[in-house]
Design a protein around this motif. Structure first.
Motif, mmCIF file in Angstrom:
data_model
loop_
_atom_site.group_PDB
_atom_site.id
_atom_site.type_symbol
_atom_site.label_atom_id
_atom_site.label_comp_id
_atom_site.label_asym_id
_atom_site.label_seq_id
_atom_site.Cartn_x
_atom_site.Cartn_y
_atom_site.Cartn_z
ATOM 1 N N ALA A 20 0.827 -1.208 0.000
ATOM 2 C CA ALA A 20 0.000 0.000 0.000
ATOM 3 C C ALA A 20 0.865 1.264 0.000
ATOM 4 O O ALA A 20 0.597 2.221 -0.726
ATOM 5 N N PHE A 21 1.919 1.249 0.808
ATOM 6 C CA PHE A 21 2.777 2.431 0.896
ATOM 7 C C PHE A 21 3.581 2.634 -0.378
ATOM 8 O O PHE A 21 3.840 3.777 -0.787
ATOM 9 N N SER A 22 3.965 1.517 -1.038
ATOM 10 C CA SER A 22 4.772 1.644 -2.255
ATOM 11 C C SER A 22 4.008 2.352 -3.366
ATOM 12 O O SER A 22 4.603 3.014 -4.221
ATOM 13 N N THR A 23 2.664 2.217 -3.368
ATOM 14 C CA THR A 23 1.869 2.899 -4.383
ATOM 15 C C THR A 23 1.815 4.414 -4.141
ATOM 16 O O THR A 23 1.490 5.175 -5.046
ATOM 17 N N CYS A 24 2.127 4.822 -2.893
ATOM 18 C CA CYS A 24 2.102 6.255 -2.559
ATOM 19 C C CYS A 24 3.487 6.884 -2.589
ATOM 20 O O CYS A 24 3.607 8.111 -2.580
ATOM 21 N N GLY A 25 4.530 6.034 -2.595
ATOM 22 C CA GLY A 25 5.891 6.550 -2.473
ATOM 23 C C GLY A 25 6.272 7.550 -3.536
ATOM 24 O O GLY A 25 6.816 8.627 -3.243
ATOM 25 N N SER A 26 5.983 7.213 -4.808
ATOM 26 C CA SER A 26 6.337 8.110 -5.908
ATOM 27 C C SER A 26 5.591 9.430 -5.801
ATOM 28 O O SER A 26 6.173 10.506 -5.993
ATOM 29 N N HIS A 27 4.297 9.337 -5.495
ATOM 30 C CA HIS A 27 3.493 10.559 -5.379
ATOM 31 C C HIS A 27 3.985 11.430 -4.236
ATOM 32 O O HIS A 27 4.059 12.655 -4.373
ATOM 33 N N LEU A 28 4.344 10.823 -3.118
ATOM 34 C CA LEU A 28 4.867 11.581 -1.977
ATOM 35 C C LEU A 28 6.158 12.303 -2.340
ATOM 36 O O LEU A 28 6.373 13.452 -1.934
ATOM 37 N N CYS A 29 7.017 11.638 -3.095
ATOM 38 C CA CYS A 29 8.282 12.257 -3.518
ATOM 39 C C CYS A 29 8.019 13.472 -4.401
ATOM 40 O O CYS A 29 8.638 14.527 -4.224
ATOM 41 N N VAL A 30 7.087 13.327 -5.357
ATOM 42 C CA VAL A 30 6.777 14.425 -6.272
ATOM 43 C C VAL A 30 6.128 15.584 -5.516
ATOM 44 O O VAL A 30 6.453 16.757 -5.758
ATOM 45 N N VAL A 31 5.200 15.276 -4.606
ATOM 46 C CA VAL A 31 4.546 16.313 -3.796
ATOM 47 C C VAL A 31 5.577 17.071 -2.968
ATOM 48 O O VAL A 31 5.575 18.305 -2.913
ATOM 49 N N SER A 32 6.482 16.323 -2.321
ATOM 50 C CA SER A 32 7.515 16.952 -1.491
ATOM 51 C C SER A 32 8.421 17.835 -2.332
ATOM 52 O O SER A 32 8.799 18.938 -1.909
ATOM 53 N N LEU A 33 8.753 17.355 -3.529
ATOM 54 C CA LEU A 33 9.631 18.116 -4.418
ATOM 55 C C LEU A 33 8.949 19.395 -4.888
ATOM 56 O O LEU A 33 9.546 20.478 -4.872
ATOM 57 N N ILE B 144 11.362 9.694 -11.040
ATOM 58 C CA ILE B 144 10.801 9.246 -9.763
ATOM 59 C C ILE B 144 9.751 8.165 -9.998
ATOM 60 O O ILE B 144 9.757 7.110 -9.349
ATOM 61 N N TYR B 145 8.852 8.396 -10.955
ATOM 62 C CA TYR B 145 7.785 7.429 -11.207
ATOM 63 C C TYR B 145 8.293 6.167 -11.892
ATOM 64 O O TYR B 145 7.803 5.067 -11.630
ATOM 65 N N SER B 146 9.272 6.298 -12.776
ATOM 66 C CA SER B 146 9.769 5.124 -13.494
ATOM 67 C C SER B 146 10.679 4.267 -12.627
ATOM 68 O O SER B 146 10.676 3.037 -12.734
ATOM 69 N N LEU B 147 11.458 4.895 -11.746
ATOM 70 C CA LEU B 147 12.384 4.141 -10.909
ATOM 71 C C LEU B 147 11.693 3.480 -9.718
ATOM 72 O O LEU B 147 12.114 2.431 -9.248
ATOM 73 N N ARG B 148 10.628 4.101 -9.201
ATOM 74 C CA ARG B 148 9.965 3.591 -8.011
ATOM 75 C C ARG B 148 8.726 2.750 -8.328
ATOM 76 O O ARG B 148 8.137 2.168 -7.431
ATOM 77 N N ASN B 149 8.320 2.674 -9.579
ATOM 78 C CA ASN B 149 7.088 1.994 -9.943
ATOM 79 C C ASN B 149 7.383 0.877 -10.947
ATOM 80 O O ASN B 149 7.748 1.150 -12.092
ATOM 81 N N LYS B 150 7.219 -0.369 -10.526
ATOM 82 C CA LYS B 150 7.579 -1.486 -11.402
ATOM 83 C C LYS B 150 6.624 -1.600 -12.595
ATOM 84 O O LYS B 150 7.035 -2.076 -13.667
#
Length: 312
Positions: A237-250, A289-295
């Protein structure tokens, strides 16, 4: 009539990031590379999502819209700066400046709204998984994107119409590499009280509500994750939010840095350098971010590139 002519003849000078002629080739090469990476990376994300039926879901629908917005966002500022460096010119017409400002505000606002909508999408997916496809149906997804366009279109237009009532001197210098709203209001030759009030109101509304929505969504997501008993379920569940959290923080982090750099130093040069982070660097990093963190995205990109390589 005199004030009207005064405005029509106005031409601005964009001072850019550096006045040192020796640094101009370096700045040109650096920004050209970042711009090409931004366009290529986001274009690959869009092509991968559109060509892979497994990614035809609400989450990736919003991601493809974000990638398109990032391409347009960067394209409103960087090409003009590159042309000015290449031609050794600083000029931008009054009409060109307002046009650049208009589209810059639209795509910056769309980034803001899309990140909020994506947070809501993750909230529904994790907190209401059984009703996810029912809630996030195609009609709602399209409606959310259309509403984002509609709201920011009118807000940006209102800013431009208010700017049209201001007068500027011909050859006014703007200490930035693009026509920034705050800088334009500072160099106006008349009272800008109404403009500033509208800036404060729209910034509060379009800043507070999206950020509040993101914080609310993730507070409910965290609460849901805590209640999960399975570690594997929590990680998935958290892995699906990880990329979005990184982009939001950035996105919000670099925007905050740009604001604080100007508020603390009161230096336009520091502000323009800091603004490079959210206008150029953030859109460039989003695809990575999305390509590296999302399989799923990595798999779709791999299949897309394999098909491209196998074509004669």
């Amino acid at each position: 009539m005199e004030a009207e002519n005064h405005t029509e003849l106005s031409e601005f000078l964009l001072l850019g990031l550096s006045q040192d002629s020796k640094l101009q080739p370096i700045v040109f090469g650096l920004f050209l590379s970042m711009y090409l990476l931004t366009v290529l990376g986001n274009l690959l994300i869009i092509l991968a999502i559109s060509s892979d039926s497994h990614l035809h879901t609400p989450m990736y629908f919003f991601l493809s819209n974000l990638s398109f917005t990032d391409i347009c966002f960067t394209s409103t500022t960087v090409p003009k700066m590159l042309v000015n460096i290449q031609t050794h010119s600083k000029d931008i017409s009054y009409t060109g400046c307002l046009t650049q400002l208009y589209f810059f505000m639209i795509f910056a606002g769309l980034d803001n709204f899309l990140l909020t909508v994506m947070a809501y999408d993750r909230y529904v997916a994790i907190c209401h998984p059984l009703h996810y496809m029912l809630i996030m149906n195609p009609c709602l997804c399209i409606l959310l994107v259309v509403m984002s366009w509609f709201i920011i279109f009118w807000v940006a237009l209102a800013h431009i119409l208010l700017m049209k009532r201001l007068t500027f001197s011909t050859g006014t210098e703007i200490p930035h590499f693009f026509c920034d709203l705050a800088q334009l209001l500072k160099v106006a030759c008349c009272d800008t009280l109404i403009n500033n009030l509208f800036v404060y109101v729209t910034t509060a509304l379009l800043g507070v509500f999206p950020v509040t929505g993101i914080l609310f969504s993730y507070s409910r997501i965290v609460s849901s994750l805590i209640r999960m008993s399975s570690t594997a379920s929590k990680y998935k569940a958290f892995s699906t939010c990880g990329s979005h959290l990184c982009v939001v923080s950035l996105f919000y982090g670099t925007s905050l840095v740009e604001y604080l750099s100007y508020a603390v130093t009161r230096s336009s040069q520091s502000s323009s350098i800091a603004s490079v982070m959210y206008t150029v660097v953030t859109p460039m990093l989003n695809p990575f971010i999305y390509s590296l963190r999302n399989k799923d995205v990595k798999g779709a990109l791999g299949r897309l590139l394999s098909r491209a390589a196998s074509c004669p």
